[in-house]
Motif scaffolding. Structure first.
Motif, PDB file in Angstrom:
ATOM      1  N   UNK A 107       0.826  -1.201   0.000  1.00 17.79           N
ATOM      2  CA  UNK A 107       0.000   0.000   0.000  1.00 17.79           C
ATOM      3  C   UNK A 107       0.865   1.257   0.000  1.00 17.79           C
ATOM      4  N   UNK A 108       1.894   1.271   0.821  1.00 15.67           N
ATOM      5  CA  UNK A 108       2.788   2.422   0.916  1.00 15.67           C
ATOM      6  C   UNK A 108       3.498   2.660  -0.415  1.00 15.67           C
ATOM      7  N   UNK A 109       4.109   1.613  -0.962  1.00 14.26           N
ATOM      8  CA  UNK A 109       4.857   1.747  -2.222  1.00 14.26           C
ATOM      9  C   UNK A 109       3.922   2.185  -3.342  1.00 14.26           C
ATOM     10  N   UNK A 110       2.779   1.534  -3.455  1.00 12.20           N
ATOM     11  CA  UNK A 110       1.831   1.874  -4.519  1.00 12.20           C
ATOM     12  C   UNK A 110       1.349   3.317  -4.389  1.00 12.20           C
ATOM     13  N   UNK A 111       1.071   3.775  -3.181  1.00  9.99           N
ATOM     14  CA  UNK A 111       0.582   5.148  -3.017  1.00  9.99           C
ATOM     15  C   UNK A 111       1.687   6.164  -3.302  1.00  9.99           C
ATOM     16  N   UNK A 112       2.924   5.886  -2.897  1.00  8.84           N
ATOM     17  CA  UNK A 112       4.044   6.796  -3.189  1.00  8.84           C
ATOM     18  C   UNK A 112       4.255   6.912  -4.694  1.00  8.84           C
ATOM     19  N   UNK A 113       4.258   5.774  -5.372  1.00 11.50           N
ATOM     20  CA  UNK A 113       4.484   5.781  -6.817  1.00 11.50           C
ATOM     21  C   UNK A 113       3.303   6.364  -7.574  1.00 11.50           C
TER      22      UNK A 113
ATOM     23  N   UNK B 110       4.394  11.776 -10.700  1.00 10.51           N
ATOM     24  CA  UNK B 110       4.238  11.669 -12.151  1.00 10.51           C
ATOM     25  C   UNK B 110       5.128  10.609 -12.790  1.00 10.51           C
ATOM     26  N   UNK B 111       6.247  10.304 -12.171  1.00 10.46           N
ATOM     27  CA  UNK B 111       7.162   9.310 -12.723  1.00 10.46           C
ATOM     28  C   UNK B 111       6.930   7.921 -12.150  1.00 10.46           C
ATOM     29  N   UNK B 112       6.009   7.777 -11.243  1.00 15.50           N
ATOM     30  CA  UNK B 112       5.781   6.503 -10.574  1.00 15.50           C
ATOM     31  C   UNK B 112       5.486   5.350 -11.508  1.00 15.50           C
ATOM     32  N   UNK B 113       4.792   5.610 -12.585  1.00 19.44           N
ATOM     33  CA  UNK B 113       4.439   4.542 -13.536  1.00 19.44           C
ATOM     34  C   UNK B 113       5.671   3.920 -14.176  1.00 19.44           C
ATOM     35  N   UNK B 114       6.792   4.625 -14.172  1.00 23.17           N
ATOM     36  CA  UNK B 114       8.011   4.093 -14.785  1.00 23.17           C
ATOM     37  C   UNK B 114       8.525   2.856 -14.069  1.00 23.17           C
ATOM     38  N   UNK B 115       8.106   2.634 -12.841  1.00 23.70           N
ATOM     39  CA  UNK B 115       8.544   1.450 -12.106  1.00 23.70           C
ATOM     40  C   UNK B 115       8.089   0.173 -12.813  1.00 23.70           C
TER      41      UNK B 115
ATOM     42  N   UNK C 135      16.339   6.378 -11.844  1.00 26.05           N
ATOM     43  CA  UNK C 135      16.467   5.321 -10.846  1.00 26.05           C
ATOM     44  C   UNK C 135      16.533   5.860  -9.431  1.00 26.05           C
ATOM     45  N   UNK C 136      17.333   6.902  -9.227  1.00 25.32           N
ATOM     46  CA  UNK C 136      17.454   7.509  -7.900  1.00 25.32           C
ATOM     47  C   UNK C 136      16.115   8.060  -7.439  1.00 25.32           C
ATOM     48  N   UNK C 137      15.401   8.694  -8.337  1.00 23.19           N
ATOM     49  CA  UNK C 137      14.090   9.256  -7.995  1.00 23.19           C
ATOM     50  C   UNK C 137      13.120   8.155  -7.570  1.00 23.19           C
ATOM     51  N   UNK C 138      13.040   7.088  -8.366  1.00 22.52           N
ATOM     52  CA  UNK C 138      12.114   5.993  -8.049  1.00 22.52           C
ATOM     53  C   UNK C 138      12.518   5.268  -6.766  1.00 22.52           C
ATOM     54  N   UNK C 139      13.807   5.018  -6.592  1.00 26.86           N
ATOM     55  CA  UNK C 139      14.267   4.354  -5.361  1.00 26.86           C
ATOM     56  C   UNK C 139      13.983   5.233  -4.147  1.00 26.86           C
ATOM     57  N   UNK C 140      14.120   6.536  -4.300  1.00 25.82           N
ATOM     58  CA  UNK C 140      13.818   7.450  -3.205  1.00 25.82           C
ATOM     59  C   UNK C 140      12.358   7.355  -2.773  1.00 25.82           C
ATOM     60  N   UNK C 141      11.486   7.185  -3.740  1.00 24.17           N
ATOM     61  CA  UNK C 141      10.052   7.059  -3.419  1.00 24.17           C
ATOM     62  C   UNK C 141       9.766   5.764  -2.673  1.00 24.17           C
ATOM     63  N   UNK C 142      10.275   4.650  -3.187  1.00 27.56           N
ATOM     64  CA  UNK C 142       9.921   3.357  -2.577  1.00 27.56           C
ATOM     65  C   UNK C 142      10.663   3.107  -1.268  1.00 27.56           C
TER      66      UNK C 142
END
Length: 168
Positions: free
Chosen positions: A65-71, A75-80, A157-164
């Motif tokens: 739930x946390x990861x999905x809501x952060x991503x 706007x870039x969350x879908x890139x995961x 990558x850094x941006x997405x890893x920072x979110x998750x």
């Protein structure tokens, strides 16, 4: 809109064989995810079912739930959903510039070579993002993200890893 998605999809199919670095990014990403089995399971579920589906179905209070809501909130969350994206060194600002240039030109057979020059990854990312946003909305989202200043020098990558990693 559908024409843009079709052309981007076609371009991605034509150029995916050209990217020799894709496997190494995917391998590095697999090693990164292997360090946290729960996170790996969440990312695999997102890639299998889609980010939006995970955001709606994940049980509240869980890592999923946390990861999905952060991503989902980024706007870039879908890139995961693109394999290897968590280790991509491409600049967020460059991706935003690619998006901006698409809104300034008409997508046609003449513009496909320019898209191919942008690279298979960029085309794949644009295709993934266009499944969630229309082009004007995507440009607005990226402009707002870049205006915040936090991602100007950051890579994807850094941006997405920072979110998750906020969910650990």
């Amino acid at each position: 809109m559908k024409r843009i998605a079709i052309l981007l999809g076609l371009s991605a199919l034509l150029t995916t064989g050209c990217d020799v670095f894709e496997d190494s990014k995917a391998q590095i990403e697999a090693q990164y995810l292997a360090e946290n089995q729960e996170l790996q399971a969440v990312i695999e579920q997102i890639r299998e079912h889609g980010l939006e589906a995970m955001a709606h179905s994940a049980q509240a209070g869980t890592m999923a739930s946390c990861v999905a809501s952060k991503l989902d909130g980024d706007p870039m969350g879908a890139l995961v959903e693109v394999e290897g994206a968590l280790q991509d060194g491409a600049s967020v600002a460059e991706l935003a510039n690619s998006i901006a240039s698409l809104t300034e030109q008409e997508i046609s057979l003449e513009s496909i070579p320019e898209l191919l020059k942008a690279g298979a990854e960029t085309v794949t990312y644009l295709k993934t993002l266009l499944e969630t946003y229309d082009l004007a909305e995507l440009q607005t989202q990226f402009s707002a993200l870049l205006e915040q200043g936090q991602t100007k020098s950051e890579d994807i990558g850094t941006h997405l890893r920072g979110l998750i990693e906020q969910c650990n």
